[in-house]
Design an enzyme around this catalytic site. Structure first.
Site, PDB file in Angstrom:
ATOM      1  N   GLU A   1     -14.044  32.732  51.473  1.00 53.52           N
ATOM      2  CA  GLU A   1     -14.370  33.631  50.354  1.00 53.52           C
ATOM      3  C   GLU A   1     -13.102  34.316  49.897  1.00 53.52           C
ATOM      4  O   GLU A   1     -12.302  34.769  50.724  1.00 53.52           O
ATOM      5  CB  GLU A   1     -15.338  34.752  50.768  1.00 53.52           C
ATOM      6  CG  GLU A   1     -16.760  34.349  50.895  1.00 53.52           C
ATOM      7  CD  GLU A   1     -17.651  35.503  51.355  1.00 53.52           C
ATOM      8  OE1 GLU A   1     -17.333  36.674  51.062  1.00 53.52           O
ATOM      9  OE2 GLU A   1     -18.641  35.212  52.015  1.00 53.52           O
TER      10      GLU A   1
ATOM     11  N   ASN B   1     -12.630  35.060  55.236  1.00 58.75           N
ATOM     12  CA  ASN B   1     -12.821  35.637  53.907  1.00 58.75           C
ATOM     13  C   ASN B   1     -11.704  36.665  53.720  1.00 58.75           C
ATOM     14  O   ASN B   1     -11.326  37.349  54.677  1.00 58.75           O
ATOM     15  CB  ASN B   1     -14.175  36.345  53.805  1.00 58.75           C
ATOM     16  CG  ASN B   1     -15.338  35.400  54.088  1.00 58.75           C
ATOM     17  OD1 ASN B   1     -15.182  34.188  54.105  1.00 58.75           O
ATOM     18  ND2 ASN B   1     -16.519  35.966  54.306  1.00 58.75           N
TER      19      ASN B   1
ATOM     20  N   TYR C   1     -10.194  39.709  50.851  1.00 60.84           N
ATOM     21  CA  TYR C   1     -10.307  40.416  49.567  1.00 60.84           C
ATOM     22  C   TYR C   1      -9.125  41.350  49.279  1.00 60.84           C
ATOM     23  O   TYR C   1      -8.667  41.436  48.155  1.00 60.84           O
ATOM     24  CB  TYR C   1     -11.630  41.192  49.497  1.00 60.84           C
ATOM     25  CG  TYR C   1     -12.815  40.259  49.369  1.00 60.84           C
ATOM     26  CD1 TYR C   1     -13.215  39.781  48.126  1.00 60.84           C
ATOM     27  CD2 TYR C   1     -13.481  39.789  50.496  1.00 60.84           C
ATOM     28  CE1 TYR C   1     -14.271  38.881  48.000  1.00 60.84           C
ATOM     29  CE2 TYR C   1     -14.538  38.891  50.374  1.00 60.84           C
ATOM     30  CZ  TYR C   1     -14.925  38.439  49.127  1.00 60.84           C
ATOM     31  OH  TYR C   1     -15.956  37.541  49.004  1.00 60.84           O
TER      32      TYR C   1
ATOM     33  N   HIS D   1     -26.159  34.573  57.023  1.00 60.94           N
ATOM     34  CA  HIS D   1     -25.391  35.465  56.149  1.00 60.94           C
ATOM     35  C   HIS D   1     -26.215  36.749  55.971  1.00 60.94           C
ATOM     36  O   HIS D   1     -26.694  37.058  54.884  1.00 60.94           O
ATOM     37  CB  HIS D   1     -25.087  34.781  54.820  1.00 60.94           C
ATOM     38  CG  HIS D   1     -23.954  35.397  54.045  1.00 60.94           C
ATOM     39  ND1 HIS D   1     -22.881  34.681  53.562  1.00 60.94           N
ATOM     40  CD2 HIS D   1     -23.726  36.672  53.667  1.00 60.94           C
ATOM     41  CE1 HIS D   1     -22.060  35.480  52.909  1.00 60.94           C
ATOM     42  NE2 HIS D   1     -22.558  36.706  52.950  1.00 60.94           N
TER      43      HIS D   1
ATOM     44  N   GLU E   1     -19.080  36.761  58.659  1.00 62.06           N
ATOM     45  CA  GLU E   1     -18.553  38.119  58.811  1.00 62.06           C
ATOM     46  C   GLU E   1     -19.283  38.940  59.863  1.00 62.06           C
ATOM     47  O   GLU E   1     -19.925  39.959  59.553  1.00 62.06           O
ATOM     48  CB  GLU E   1     -18.588  38.845  57.466  1.00 62.06           C
ATOM     49  CG  GLU E   1     -17.733  38.177  56.413  1.00 62.06           C
ATOM     50  CD  GLU E   1     -17.540  39.043  55.186  1.00 62.06           C
ATOM     51  OE1 GLU E   1     -18.181  40.105  55.092  1.00 62.06           O
ATOM     52  OE2 GLU E   1     -16.737  38.658  54.328  1.00 62.06           O
TER      53      GLU E   1
HETATM   54  C1  GCO Z   1     -19.017  39.840  52.206  1.00 54.30           C
HETATM   55  C2  GCO Z   1     -19.978  38.783  51.994  1.00 54.30           C
HETATM   56  C3  GCO Z   1     -20.279  38.521  50.577  1.00 54.30           C
HETATM   57  C4  GCO Z   1     -19.923  39.593  49.578  1.00 54.30           C
HETATM   58  C5  GCO Z   1     -18.484  39.472  49.125  1.00 54.30           C
HETATM   59  C6  GCO Z   1     -18.053  40.543  48.150  1.00 54.30           C
HETATM   60  O1  GCO Z   1     -17.885  39.537  52.418  1.00 54.30           O
HETATM   61  O2  GCO Z   1     -19.359  41.003  52.141  1.00 54.30           O
HETATM   62  O3  GCO Z   1     -19.635  37.631  52.655  1.00 54.30           O
HETATM   63  O4  GCO Z   1     -21.639  38.362  50.685  1.00 54.30           O
HETATM   64  O5  GCO Z   1     -20.737  39.548  48.494  1.00 54.30           O
HETATM   65  O6  GCO Z   1     -17.643  39.545  50.214  1.00 54.30           O
HETATM   66  O7  GCO Z   1     -18.124  41.808  48.732  1.00 54.30           O
END
Ligand code: GCO
Length: 462
Positions: free
Chosen positions: A351, A291, A293, A118, A164
């Protein structure tokens, strides 16, 4: 990852973001330590030296996980804690730390889900070889991973190679806002290429290992891209934008090569694979992990770079403290897109979460109703994707604890648990209490059924 159909509710962290360096199990420097040392790189000038001091406090943190009713915990191993120079000498104390962590998780009945990388590359490899640009780094990564399989593979059955890769290659080498802070597209493609080789070599090592009775994948990330209008030009542009992000890494690990659209657009700066690389890459995932967001709107624009698309931020959505628009239905669409493209494999959301501004502890409480709303609406989006046929097996909320948010330092809080970085006091936020109830009540089954989505493909409420 699971051999049966059970669903895992969990939470996620990463080594550099929570561990701190710590006297016990001291680690070698990583590229993120070097990046933090350059003034101006981190918003509040902070470093990863202390963060949540998790190496010393991991037992208390597992107790917190128990109070949240977590069924699974996704964490990463710090390569430089285990092998300080990236190759050669093994730090027995570092390896012991992860051994104890895994033991305690298993004893607490929490499934350990381990990410091998990571973002914290041993800085020695950066200095000596040029880091991920050098093909030998991929081999060293597979060797380090094999050491972890040897030591922890009897208890860990849920593996992620790299978290990622898009952020590592794009953020680290094209945008330049992440370590090591380079801005050069061709070098970014080379890094992405070697990350994929590292993944393929590691998966091959795993599948030949005596502890191969688990499952392994790569942690993708993709913002979903909705077309700005229903014209075929915008719809095609949105597809190209998704391929530019999810397809850059998802296609090689499933089909063995980059998407044709990327080859056509980027030409020679996109490296080519040897036959052996392709053989190892093809079907090198047992599941899809992503992941998520936020999402953007995409418009065709012939003048906007090689893939001729332009990303536009949703103008009318509430934003998180990161400035990201809140678009839950993008998760539903992303899961369906990934599942259709990559063999309808089992899927994990590794995530998903939100940073909120001005979170304070008052009378031992943190009132973060917006986080509950964010999580709940994304759970519902995931459920709709399942209803549409996605074989979703687990959901990891980012993050267990407030932590070091990369270039933002400690200015952005994503945790279900508040962390006071001065005193190291932890406080479970309202969202953490809510999540504990959600899990105890059996997730969607016992809670109300998901609300239908009112948003059309152009992002408008119908
Ligand atoms: C990423 C990482 C995480 C971050 C999270 C929030 O996606 O950047 O996996 O370490 O902290 O996503 O930005």
């Amino acid at each position: 990852m699971t051999s049966d159909n059970s669903f895992l509710w969990g939470s996620a962290t990463s080594a550099f973001q929570i561990e701190g360096s710590s006297q016990e199990a001291e680690r070698g420097p990583s590229i993120w330590d070097a990046f933090c040392d350059i003034p101006g790189n981190i918003a509040d000038g902070q470093t990863g030296q202390q963060t949540c001091d998790h190496v010393r406090r991991f037992r208390d943190d597992i107790t917190l996980m128990k109070s949240l009713n977590l069924q699974a915990y996704r964490f990463s191993v710090s390569w430089p804690r285990v092998i300080p120079e990236g190759v050669g000498r093994i730090n027995a104390d570092g390896l012991d730390f992860y051994d104890r962590l895994v033991d305690e998780l298993v004893a607490a009945n929490i499934v350990p889900c381990l990410t091998l990388y990571h973002w914290d590359l041993p800085n020695a490899l950066q200095k000596r070889l040029g880091g991920w640009e050098h093909p030998d780094t991929a081999k060293h990564f597979a060797d380090y991973s094999t050491l972890i399989f040897d030591r922890l593979g009897d208890r860990v059955k849920h593996w992620f190679t790299i978290n990622e890769p898009w952020c590592i290659a794009f953020g680290g080498y094209i945008g330049g806002n992440f370590a090591p802070g380079v801005q050069d597209r061709a070098r970014g493609f080379q890094v992405g290429h070697q990350l994929l080789r590292a993944h393929a070599l590691t998966v091959a090592a795993f599948r030949n290992h005596k502890h191969s009775d688990g499952a392994i994948g790569i942690g993708l990330n993709c913002d979903f891209m909705f077309p700005a209008t229903d014209t075929s030009a915008d719809r095609d542009a949105a597809q190209r934008a998704i391929l530019d992000m999810a397809g850059w890494f998802g296609d090689p690990v499933w089909f063995g090569d980059y998407p044709k659209e990327l080859r056509d657009a980027y030409g020679d700066i996109l490296p080519t694979y040897s036959d052996e690389d392709q053989r190892l890459l093809k079907k090198s995932i047992d599941f899809i992990a992503t992941n998520y967001y936020f999402s953007d709107i995409v418009r065709a624009n012939p003048d906007a770079g090689p893939l001729a698309y332009e990303r536009i931020t949703y103008p009318d959505r509430p934003r998180t403290a990161m400035g990201w628009p809140i678009v839950p239905e993008g998760l539903e669409s992303l899961l369906i897109w990934l599942s259709k493209r990559y063999g309808e494999l089992p899927v994990y959301i590794t995530e998903n979460g939100i940073a909120l501004p001005d979170e304070t502890v008052e009378d031992g409480k943190v009132h973060d109703a917006e986080r509950i709303e964010y999580i709940r609406t994304h759970f519902d989006a995931a459920r709709r994707a399942m209803d549409a046929g996605v074989d979703l097996r687990g959901y990891f909320v980012w993050s267990l604890l407030d932590n070091f948010e990369w270039a933002h330092g400690f200015t952005k809080r994503f945790g279900l648990v508040h962390c006071d970085f001065e005193t190291q006091e932890r406080t479970i936020k309202d969202s953490g209490l809510w999540y504990a109830d959600w899990i105890a009540n059996g997730g969607w089954d016992a809670n109300e059924s998901p609300k239908p989505c009112c948003i059309n493909t152009a992002g408008e409420c119908q």
